[in-house]
Enzyme design. Structure first.
Site, PDB file in Angstrom:
ATOM      1  N   LYS A 126     -29.796  17.870  15.954  1.00 48.31           N
ATOM      2  CA  LYS A 126     -30.793  17.302  15.040  1.00 48.31           C
ATOM      3  C   LYS A 126     -30.296  15.943  14.592  1.00 48.31           C
ATOM      4  O   LYS A 126     -29.083  15.689  14.574  1.00 48.31           O
ATOM      5  CB  LYS A 126     -30.986  18.205  13.820  1.00 48.31           C
ATOM      6  CG  LYS A 126     -32.336  18.059  13.165  1.00 48.31           C
ATOM      7  CD  LYS A 126     -33.415  18.791  13.968  1.00 48.31           C
ATOM      8  CE  LYS A 126     -34.769  18.674  13.338  1.00 48.31           C
ATOM      9  NZ  LYS A 126     -35.752  19.518  14.037  1.00 48.31           N
TER      10      LYS A 126
HETATM   11  P1  NAD Z   1     -45.518  15.757  10.047  1.00 49.78           P
HETATM   12  O1  NAD Z   1     -44.802  14.633   9.456  1.00 49.78           O
HETATM   13  O2  NAD Z   1     -46.492  15.515  11.159  1.00 49.78           O
HETATM   14  O3  NAD Z   1     -46.322  16.535   8.903  1.00 49.78           O
HETATM   15  C1  NAD Z   1     -45.757  16.985   7.729  1.00 49.78           C
HETATM   16  C2  NAD Z   1     -46.881  17.421   6.800  1.00 49.78           C
HETATM   17  O4  NAD Z   1     -46.321  17.993   5.619  1.00 49.78           O
HETATM   18  C3  NAD Z   1     -47.769  16.272   6.337  1.00 49.78           C
HETATM   19  O5  NAD Z   1     -49.100  16.709   6.226  1.00 49.78           O
HETATM   20  C4  NAD Z   1     -47.205  15.950   4.944  1.00 49.78           C
HETATM   21  O6  NAD Z   1     -48.154  15.325   4.100  1.00 49.78           O
HETATM   22  C5  NAD Z   1     -46.842  17.345   4.477  1.00 49.78           C
HETATM   23  N1  NAD Z   1     -45.857  17.328   3.401  1.00 49.78           N
HETATM   24  C6  NAD Z   1     -44.768  16.552   3.257  1.00 49.78           C
HETATM   25  N2  NAD Z   1     -44.136  16.832   2.116  1.00 49.78           N
HETATM   26  C7  NAD Z   1     -44.830  17.818   1.524  1.00 49.78           C
HETATM   27  C8  NAD Z   1     -44.683  18.526   0.335  1.00 49.78           C
HETATM   28  N3  NAD Z   1     -43.680  18.277  -0.505  1.00 49.78           N
HETATM   29  N4  NAD Z   1     -45.586  19.503   0.036  1.00 49.78           N
HETATM   30  C9  NAD Z   1     -46.612  19.746   0.901  1.00 49.78           C
HETATM   31  N5  NAD Z   1     -46.810  19.102   2.038  1.00 49.78           N
HETATM   32  C10 NAD Z   1     -45.923  18.155   2.355  1.00 49.78           C
HETATM   33  O7  NAD Z   1     -44.418  16.832  10.499  1.00 49.78           O
HETATM   34  P2  NAD Z   1     -44.547  17.999  11.553  1.00 49.78           P
HETATM   35  O8  NAD Z   1     -44.108  17.507  12.869  1.00 49.78           O
HETATM   36  O9  NAD Z   1     -45.878  18.655  11.439  1.00 49.78           O
HETATM   37  O10 NAD Z   1     -43.404  18.992  11.028  1.00 49.78           O
HETATM   38  C11 NAD Z   1     -43.616  19.890   9.952  1.00 49.78           C
HETATM   39  C12 NAD Z   1     -42.529  20.932   9.954  1.00 49.78           C
HETATM   40  O11 NAD Z   1     -42.524  21.607  11.205  1.00 49.78           O
HETATM   41  C13 NAD Z   1     -41.102  20.423   9.769  1.00 49.78           C
HETATM   42  O12 NAD Z   1     -40.359  21.400   9.084  1.00 49.78           O
HETATM   43  C14 NAD Z   1     -40.603  20.310  11.190  1.00 49.78           C
HETATM   44  O13 NAD Z   1     -39.198  20.368  11.242  1.00 49.78           O
HETATM   45  C15 NAD Z   1     -41.233  21.521  11.795  1.00 49.78           C
HETATM   46  N6  NAD Z   1     -41.368  21.480  13.245  1.00 49.78           N
HETATM   47  C16 NAD Z   1     -42.054  20.497  13.874  1.00 49.78           C
HETATM   48  C17 NAD Z   1     -42.191  20.516  15.264  1.00 49.78           C
HETATM   49  C18 NAD Z   1     -43.016  19.502  16.004  1.00 49.78           C
HETATM   50  O14 NAD Z   1     -43.205  19.667  17.225  1.00 49.78           O
HETATM   51  N7  NAD Z   1     -43.568  18.496  15.358  1.00 49.78           N
HETATM   52  C19 NAD Z   1     -41.581  21.536  16.006  1.00 49.78           C
HETATM   53  C20 NAD Z   1     -40.886  22.536  15.330  1.00 49.78           C
HETATM   54  C21 NAD Z   1     -40.792  22.498  13.955  1.00 49.78           C
END
Ligand code: NAD
Length: 436
Positions: A126
């Site tokens: 990471k």
């Molecule tokens: P992203 O940046 O596209 O979206 C994050 C979302 O969470 C946004 O809508 C943002 O406004 C919201 N957010 C941020 N802070 C917040 C808070 N305090 N309260 C409520 N909402 C909040 O990110 P993503 O890629 O969708 O990732 C989200 C989660 O999923 C993370 O934990 C990431 O590690 C995990 N994840 C992502 C992927 C991927 O392929 N993108 C894969 C596995 C895990």
């Protein structure tokens, strides 16, 4: 549902000093406490326990860039490789003010277990840069990305460490990483990152992969619980890549999305939201705030809504010992990494809530990242239907293997997933032996 027995599972070694002082919110502690329970159930050898607990490499770098106004700013960048015994390290890069070394260490270890749960030939990594991308221009973001890439370039490579997008990074950022790496290597190396634009060696289906994986395992969990998929009510926290895709695909399967949220707050409509319409709003206004076809709801209240499925898909530590008792969902699909603290696990389990743990639930993204890496290396690209079909196959197999592990050992799905993963990584270490 079967229950885990943390009380009976003795830790293999005594917690060290920093762990004694760690809090519920410490992500490394959150990961390690599950690891300890699973390792004890597996009767993991103390030597291997020590090996698997320690990250292989941790690199902290300065990332100086020139801001648009001519001033120099120095950001901190981190990259952690947790374990590479099963293959190249794989893991996202996030740009966020909350990035810490502890968090990156935990997320890197999570990637090791996640890749092993879905049986990919990858280890875990990471990375992150402590910065606020919302206050930066595109040019500044590009300079941060390129300087960070060059600072960690000795770790990177298709055979050693392959980043991907995470919070606040996207395919644009991956394209810059790929270009910077390729410039240094003097030839194009598409397989050094995944989550790239399709036109430059990205995989069809990658963008939707994590949300699609959430859908696949949620459907499987509902079937196991003898609940209907069509009409099941869903609340989704986080409307980014993972949350919005999961919401859209779940709605397409006939599920009713009654609430969604982002950083600006949430929106609730018991009759069901039209996700395409919500996405249109976000496209225009950037945030959910002000969306008219529902009632505003806080992120905290969204988590405790009465619904069949809760999808926390924003950040870690949102389900804690403080609110776990109030959660009313029957199934939780952890789209985010680490949304539930270890203390909350026991409370949810007591309430009979079926938790699809993060290392299984959101493994769809890394699975299609693996497909992307395979396609780049083979120079032969698959159509989207093939990607989705292969993804579904892997997710279902992993779900069933985790279920079997949890039932056979009388533990929760989370501990079952950790046991499956640790067992696979440990098996590789035993076969390879110790180079010492
Ligand atoms: P992203 O940046 O596209 O979206 C994050 C979302 O969470 C946004 O809508 C943002 O406004 C919201 N957010 C941020 N802070 C917040 C808070 N305090 N309260 C409520 N909402 C909040 O990110 P993503 O890629 O969708 O990732 C989200 C989660 O999923 C993370 O934990 C990431 O590690 C995990 N994840 C992502 C992927 C991927 O392929 N993108 C894969 C596995 C895990």
């Amino acid at each position: 549902m079967s229950s885990s027995k943390p009380a009976k599972a003795k830790p293999l070694i005594k917690p060290d000093r920093d762990r004694r002082f760690a809090s519920e919110e410490n992500p490394f502690e959150a990961m390690m406490s599950r690891f300890d329970i699973a390792a004890a159930h597996l009767k993991l050898e103390p030597g291997l326990y020590k090996v698997l607990r320690a990250p292989e490499k941790q690199l902290i770098v300065s990332v100086p860039i020139k801001r648009d106004n001519g001033e120099i700013e120095v950001f901190t960048g981190i990259r952690v490789l947790h374990n590479t015994s099963r293959g190249p390290a794989k893991g996202g890069i996030r740009f966020d003010m909350n990035v810490t070394q502890d968090e990156v260490k935990a997320l890197a270890a999570w990637m090791t277990w996640k890749c092993a749960v879905v049986n990919l030939p990858f280890g875990g990594a990471k990375g992150g840069v402590v910065c606020d991308p919302t206050t930066m221009s595109d040019g500044e973001l590009e300079r941060v990305t390129r300087r960070y890439t060059s600072a960690i370039i000795d770790l990177l490579g298709p055979d050693s460490d392959v980043p991907a997008p995470d919070v606040n990074t996207n395919e644009r950022v991956m394209a810059w990483i790929m270009d910077t790496y390729s410039m240094h290597k003097r030839h194009t190396v598409t397989a050094v990152v995944t989550g790239k634009p399709v036109a430059m060696g990205g995989s069809l289906g990658r963008k939707d992969a994590t949300g699609r994986g959430c859908l696949v395992v949620t459907k499987r969990a509902l079937q196991r619980r003898k609940m209907k998929v069509a009409g099941a009510t869903v609340a989704v926290q986080g409307f980014g890549n993972v949350g919005s895709t999961a919401a859209r695909l779940m709605q397409a399967e006939g599920m009713k999305i009654i609430a969604v949220s982002d950083k600006s707050g949430g929106i609730h409509n018991p009759k069901g939201l039209n996700i395409a319409d919500v996405q249109e709003w976000i496209k225009k206004h950037r945030v959910l705030e002000g969306y008219p076809k529902g009632t505003p709801i806080s992120n905290e209240d969204l988590l405790t809504l009465k619904c069949d499925v809760l999808v926390p898909a924003a950040l870690e530590n949102v389900i804690t010992s403080k609110n776990a008792a109030d959660i009313q969902a029957k199934v939780i699909c952890e789209g985010a990494n680490g949304p539930t603290t270890a203390q909350a696990d026991a409370i949810l389990e007591k309430k009979g809530i079926y938790v699809i743990p993060d290392i299984l639930a959101n493994a769809g993204g890394v699975t299609v990242s693996y497909f992307e890496w395979v396609q780049d290396r083979g120079g032969y690209f698959w159509d989207e239907a093939t990607v989705n079909e292969r993804l579904e196959k892997i997710m279902i197999k992993a779900f069933d293997e985790v279920s079997d592990m949890s039932e056979e050992n009388g533990v929760s799905m989370r501990i079952g997933a950790y046991m499956l993963a640790i067992d696979r990584v440990a098996a590789m270490h035993r076969l390879r032996g110790m180079y010492a």
